[in-house]
Design an enzyme around this catalytic site. Structure first.
Site, PDB file in Angstrom:
ATOM      1  CB  THR A   1     -13.033 -46.990 -60.536  1.00  0.00           C
ATOM      2  OG1 THR A   1     -12.213 -45.854 -60.345  1.00  0.00           O
ATOM      3  CG2 THR A   1     -12.333 -48.077 -59.429  1.00  0.00           C
ATOM      4  CB  CYS A   2     -17.419 -49.390 -62.258  1.00  0.00           C
ATOM      5  SG  CYS A   2     -17.868 -48.431 -60.987  1.00  0.00           S
ATOM      6  CB  SER A   3     -15.609 -49.270 -67.105  1.00  0.00           C
ATOM      7  OG  SER A   3     -17.108 -49.143 -67.140  1.00  0.00           O
TER       8      SER A   3
ATOM      9  CB  VAL B   1     -17.148 -55.271 -64.641  1.00  0.00           C
ATOM     10  CG1 VAL B   1     -17.380 -56.288 -65.311  1.00  0.00           C
ATOM     11  CG2 VAL B   1     -18.041 -54.396 -63.984  1.00  0.00           C
TER      12      VAL B   1
ATOM     13  CB  THR C   1     -18.560 -45.049 -63.366  1.00  0.00           C
ATOM     14  OG1 THR C   1     -18.723 -46.458 -62.663  1.00  0.00           O
ATOM     15  CG2 THR C   1     -20.016 -44.526 -63.305  1.00  0.00           C
TER      16      THR C   1
END
Length: 168
Positions: free
Chosen positions: A55-57, A61, A53
């Site tokens: 923001t996550c990527s 992370v 997703t």
């Protein structure tokens, strides 16, 4: 009930895609009891709504991968990323993020662990079902010593930099 500082993490299990077989860990998805993984360790954990997703990527992370050496220098034994995805997806995402061997990409496929933490979220309106809220925590021998839970849609307090400052 939502987990809070001073609480012991609930019993549960998480899965991880193992890239190289070792004694006790077969190649592919392996399921671990959280109590076994937490014993006598200091672990930085961050939870995200989902693998791959935006923001996550793009931010979440990468921040933990970039600052992994600083976490280790501050006495953190492991860094975990927990998402409500299966171990295959988490393994692929870890490879994509160059997190393999740096951040343990832990799968909470049915959101059981996120639910037990009280940090699950309903993403049905986005077609994603039950997911995890975005958060970070520091856990020492199974006990939460720091906890940062984002307010809906935000990315302000669960980043690697915030958790690192709290370790100082």
């Amino acid at each position: 009930m939502t987990i809070k500082i001073g609480d012991t993490l609930p019993e549960g299990s998480l899965s991880e895609f193992i890239e190289s077989a070792t004694e006790g860990c077969a190649l592919g998805p392996n399921t671990f009891k959280t109590a076994d993984l937490l014993k006598d360790k200091k672990i930085a954990i961050f939870g995200v709504p989902g693998a791959f997703t935006p923001t996550c990527s793009a931010q979440h992370v990468p921040g933990y991968v970039q600052h992994a050496a600083q976490f280790k220098a501050a006495g953190v034994d492991e860094i975990w990323c927990i998402a409500v995805n299966d171990a295959f997806v988490m393994g692929a995402w870890g490879r994509d993020q160059k997190a393999t061997g740096v951040v343990r990409m832990m799968a909470d496929g049915n959101a059981d662990f996120s639910r037990a933490l009280g940090l699950d979220a309903d993403f049905s309106k986005f077609g994603m079902g039950t997911r995890s809220q975005r958060y970070s925590m520091l856990v020492e021998n199974g006990v939460v010593t720091q906890l940062n839970v984002e307010q809906g849609g935000k990315f302000e307090v669960s980043n690697a930099e915030t958790l690192l400052k709290q370790l100082s």
